[in-house]
Structure formats: C-alpha cells, structure tokens
Write a protein that holds these residues in place. Structure first.
Motif, PDB file in Angstrom:
ATOM      1  N   UNK A 244     -47.426 -79.186 -27.047  1.00 11.31           N
ATOM      2  CA  UNK A 244     -48.731 -79.312 -26.387  1.00 11.31           C
ATOM      3  C   UNK A 244     -48.912 -80.707 -25.799  1.00 11.31           C
ATOM      4  N   UNK A 245     -48.550 -81.732 -26.546  1.00 10.43           N
ATOM      5  CA  UNK A 245     -48.679 -83.104 -26.045  1.00 10.43           C
ATOM      6  C   UNK A 245     -47.720 -83.326 -24.879  1.00 10.43           C
ATOM      7  N   UNK A 246     -46.541 -82.756 -24.955  1.00 11.50           N
ATOM      8  CA  UNK A 246     -45.578 -82.881 -23.859  1.00 11.50           C
ATOM      9  C   UNK A 246     -46.130 -82.265 -22.571  1.00 11.50           C
ATOM     10  N   UNK A 247     -46.739 -81.088 -22.689  1.00 13.23           N
ATOM     11  CA  UNK A 247     -47.328 -80.446 -21.507  1.00 13.23           C
ATOM     12  C   UNK A 247     -48.484 -81.284 -20.973  1.00 13.23           C
ATOM     13  N   UNK A 248     -49.335 -81.789 -21.864  1.00 13.13           N
ATOM     14  CA  UNK A 248     -50.442 -82.639 -21.414  1.00 13.13           C
ATOM     15  C   UNK A 248     -49.926 -83.866 -20.679  1.00 13.13           C
ATOM     16  N   UNK A 249     -48.854 -84.452 -21.195  1.00 17.46           N
ATOM     17  CA  UNK A 249     -48.303 -85.645 -20.573  1.00 17.46           C
ATOM     18  C   UNK A 249     -47.678 -85.331 -19.216  1.00 17.46           C
ATOM     19  N   UNK A 250     -46.852 -84.275 -19.153  1.00 18.80           N
ATOM     20  CA  UNK A 250     -46.164 -83.978 -17.899  1.00 18.80           C
ATOM     21  C   UNK A 250     -47.081 -83.372 -16.844  1.00 18.80           C
ATOM     22  N   UNK A 251     -48.137 -82.715 -17.257  1.00 17.61           N
ATOM     23  CA  UNK A 251     -49.070 -82.072 -16.315  1.00 17.61           C
ATOM     24  C   UNK A 251     -50.469 -82.671 -16.401  1.00 17.61           C
ATOM     25  N   UNK A 252     -50.531 -83.959 -16.681  1.00 15.31           N
ATOM     26  CA  UNK A 252     -51.815 -84.640 -16.870  1.00 15.31           C
ATOM     27  C   UNK A 252     -52.738 -84.474 -15.662  1.00 15.31           C
ATOM     28  N   UNK A 253     -52.206 -84.674 -14.472  1.00 13.56           N
ATOM     29  CA  UNK A 253     -53.048 -84.570 -13.268  1.00 13.56           C
ATOM     30  C   UNK A 253     -53.567 -83.144 -13.085  1.00 13.56           C
ATOM     31  N   UNK A 254     -52.757 -82.151 -13.441  1.00 13.05           N
ATOM     32  CA  UNK A 254     -53.193 -80.756 -13.316  1.00 13.05           C
ATOM     33  C   UNK A 254     -54.271 -80.422 -14.347  1.00 13.05           C
ATOM     34  N   UNK A 255     -54.166 -81.007 -15.525  1.00 11.09           N
ATOM     35  CA  UNK A 255     -55.203 -80.806 -16.544  1.00 11.09           C
ATOM     36  C   UNK A 255     -56.515 -81.392 -16.035  1.00 11.09           C
ATOM     37  N   UNK A 256     -56.457 -82.601 -15.475  1.00 12.49           N
ATOM     38  CA  UNK A 256     -57.671 -83.224 -14.926  1.00 12.49           C
ATOM     39  C   UNK A 256     -58.254 -82.399 -13.784  1.00 12.49           C
TER      40      UNK A 256
ATOM     41  N   UNK B 284     -48.112 -96.079 -14.870  1.00 15.41           N
ATOM     42  CA  UNK B 284     -47.748 -95.141 -13.807  1.00 15.41           C
ATOM     43  C   UNK B 284     -48.621 -93.887 -13.886  1.00 15.41           C
ATOM     44  N   UNK B 285     -48.803 -93.358 -15.091  1.00 17.47           N
ATOM     45  CA  UNK B 285     -49.634 -92.166 -15.283  1.00 17.47           C
ATOM     46  C   UNK B 285     -51.080 -92.442 -14.871  1.00 17.47           C
ATOM     47  N   UNK B 286     -51.591 -93.598 -15.261  1.00 17.48           N
ATOM     48  CA  UNK B 286     -52.966 -93.951 -14.907  1.00 17.48           C
ATOM     49  C   UNK B 286     -53.122 -94.141 -13.401  1.00 17.48           C
ATOM     50  N   UNK B 287     -52.191 -94.841 -12.785  1.00 20.37           N
ATOM     51  CA  UNK B 287     -52.273 -95.088 -11.336  1.00 20.37           C
ATOM     52  C   UNK B 287     -52.210 -93.782 -10.560  1.00 20.37           C
ATOM     53  N   UNK B 288     -51.381 -92.852 -11.005  1.00 20.68           N
ATOM     54  CA  UNK B 288     -51.251 -91.562 -10.319  1.00 20.68           C
ATOM     55  C   UNK B 288     -52.542 -90.749 -10.403  1.00 20.68           C
ATOM     56  N   UNK B 289     -53.380 -91.074 -11.379  1.00 18.66           N
ATOM     57  CA  UNK B 289     -54.624 -90.331 -11.570  1.00 18.66           C
ATOM     58  C   UNK B 289     -55.863 -91.193 -11.358  1.00 18.66           C
ATOM     59  N   UNK B 290     -55.669 -92.334 -10.665  1.00 21.51           N
ATOM     60  CA  UNK B 290     -56.765 -93.236 -10.291  1.00 21.51           C
ATOM     61  C   UNK B 290     -57.573 -93.689 -11.501  1.00 21.51           C
ATOM     62  N   UNK B 291     -56.856 -94.085 -12.544  1.00 26.87           N
ATOM     63  CA  UNK B 291     -57.477 -94.628 -13.745  1.00 26.87           C
ATOM     64  C   UNK B 291     -57.038 -96.085 -13.829  1.00 26.87           C
TER      65      UNK B 291
ATOM     66  N   UNK C  71     -66.375 -79.409 -19.943  1.00 27.57           N
ATOM     67  CA  UNK C  71     -65.253 -79.812 -19.097  1.00 27.57           C
ATOM     68  C   UNK C  71     -65.467 -81.227 -18.555  1.00 27.57           C
ATOM     69  N   UNK C  72     -66.685 -81.529 -18.153  1.00 27.47           N
ATOM     70  CA  UNK C  72     -66.992 -82.864 -17.635  1.00 27.47           C
ATOM     71  C   UNK C  72     -66.783 -83.928 -18.708  1.00 27.47           C
ATOM     72  N   UNK C  73     -67.196 -83.620 -19.925  1.00 27.62           N
ATOM     73  CA  UNK C  73     -66.987 -84.558 -21.029  1.00 27.62           C
ATOM     74  C   UNK C  73     -65.518 -84.786 -21.315  1.00 27.62           C
ATOM     75  N   UNK C  74     -64.721 -83.739 -21.211  1.00 27.61           N
ATOM     76  CA  UNK C  74     -63.281 -83.872 -21.438  1.00 27.61           C
ATOM     77  C   UNK C  74     -62.628 -84.712 -20.353  1.00 27.61           C
ATOM     78  N   UNK C  75     -63.072 -84.550 -19.118  1.00 26.27           N
ATOM     79  CA  UNK C  75     -62.526 -85.366 -18.028  1.00 26.27           C
ATOM     80  C   UNK C  75     -62.822 -86.839 -18.287  1.00 26.27           C
TER      81      UNK C  75
ATOM     82  N   UNK D 121     -57.910 -79.204 -13.269  1.00 25.00           N
ATOM     83  CA  UNK D 121     -58.460 -77.973 -13.844  1.00 25.00           C
ATOM     84  C   UNK D 121     -59.820 -78.223 -14.451  1.00 25.00           C
ATOM     85  N   UNK D 122     -59.924 -79.282 -15.228  1.00 24.85           N
ATOM     86  CA  UNK D 122     -61.209 -79.599 -15.865  1.00 24.85           C
ATOM     87  C   UNK D 122     -62.267 -79.988 -14.829  1.00 24.85           C
ATOM     88  N   UNK D 123     -61.853 -80.725 -13.784  1.00 28.68           N
ATOM     89  CA  UNK D 123     -62.784 -81.056 -12.694  1.00 28.68           C
ATOM     90  C   UNK D 123     -63.294 -79.783 -12.016  1.00 28.68           C
ATOM     91  N   UNK D 124     -62.389 -78.854 -11.751  1.00 22.23           N
ATOM     92  CA  UNK D 124     -62.768 -77.598 -11.111  1.00 22.23           C
ATOM     93  C   UNK D 124     -63.753 -76.822 -11.988  1.00 22.23           C
TER      94      UNK D 124
END
Length: 169
Positions: free
Chosen positions: A45-57, A147-154, A75-79, A59-62
């Motif tokens: 589960x953590x591996x999927x969250x890490x590799x698909x972090x932007x997709x999780x964000x 790198x993960x943060x920059x890719x997701x504007x964090x 969902x907003x709180x999780x984002x 999804x939660x934004x949507x």
C-alpha cells in the motif's frame, strides 16, 4: 486514505481513470486492501501511494470537487494532509523502510519458518537500519522527497539544525 479510496467502487474507478489518463504511466496499479496484521500488505500500500502519489492527489481533488457532499470534506482534508511537507517526507521514509523489511516479514510469515534464518535476517536488517541513520542516507531520502514534492507543487524546506546550548551549573 486507502480505506477511503477502496471503500467505494466509484472512488476506485476514479483512481484507475486518473492513472490511465497519464501517458507516462499508462498501467493502472490498484491500491491493495489493508490487513492490519500483515506487514507486506502495508508495504504494498505504501509503495503504491509513493509511486502513484500524484494520482492519489488528483483522485482526492476530484472527489473533493465532484463527490457526494459527505465525501467532499473528507477528501479535501486528506489532500491537505498529504500536501504537508512532513507527510511527504514520512511517505518516502516509510516506503524505504517497509521495502527493506519486506523480506523479513515474508520469512517470519512463512508456513515453514526457519527460526535460525529469520534470526539471522532480523540481525542483518537491524544493521541495515542502523546504517540508514546517517547524513548520506538522509540526503538520499531528502532528494527523493524533494523530487516527489516538486512534481506535486509542494514546497519543502530543509530542516534547520538545532544548536545545542551547553549550560554550566
């Protein structure tokens, strides 16, 4: 968050759609169900969250914008929580540790567990974890988190080293 996304077929479908719309990562990875007493389920589960972090964000934004009223605020709180710099670093760190300890977990959960091999592997894993408590390893983790943060504007900022003040009594 995994339970939230997996708790509805619609939310699972949204997560799959977000992944399939990405030309760089056209394959879809499903978030595994959590099993609280099995380490390797958490590792996946953590591996999927890490590799698909932007997709999780995404999804939660949507869901925060288009979901049912009771889902939107959750969902907003999780984002907001996922975009916290400390949580990004924690995700990278946990991904690193859980991946390393996956082999030990498999050995310990095997139907025919060889305790001598498990003890040897546990000792080796302990030494590896001790070696990870270094500036070099932190720099590697920090680089991945950046790198993960920059890719997701964090925005991440390097923690300030504390200066210890010696008191003489």
């Amino acid at each position: 968050m995994i339970a939230f996304l997996n708790g509805s077929c619609i939310r699972k479908h949204i997560f799959a759609e977000m992944q399939s719309n990405d030309p760089q990562k056209p394959s879809v990875i499903v978030l595994p169900e959590l099993c609280y007493h099995k380490w390797n389920f958490r590792e996946r589960a953590i591996s999927v969250l890490h590799t698909r972090f932007s997709h999780v964000l995404e999804t939660l934004d949507f869901i925060a914008e288009n979901g049912k009223p009771d889902e939107r605020s959750e969902a907003e709180g999780m984002v907001l929580q996922l975009k916290m710099p400390a949580d990004v670093c924690l995700l990278v760190l946990l991904s690193d540790i859980f991946t390393q300890l996956g082999a030990l977990s498999d050995v310990l959960q095997a139907e025919k567990c060889d305790l001598a091999s498990a003890l040897y592997l546990a000792s080796a894993q302990t030494e590896c974890l001790k070696m990870k408590r270094s500036e070099t390893h932190f720099a590697k983790i920090w680089s991945i988190a950046t790198v993960l943060a920059a890719a997701n504007e964090i925005e991440l900022s390097l923690p300030v080293k504390r200066v210890s003040k010696c008191r003489i009594n």
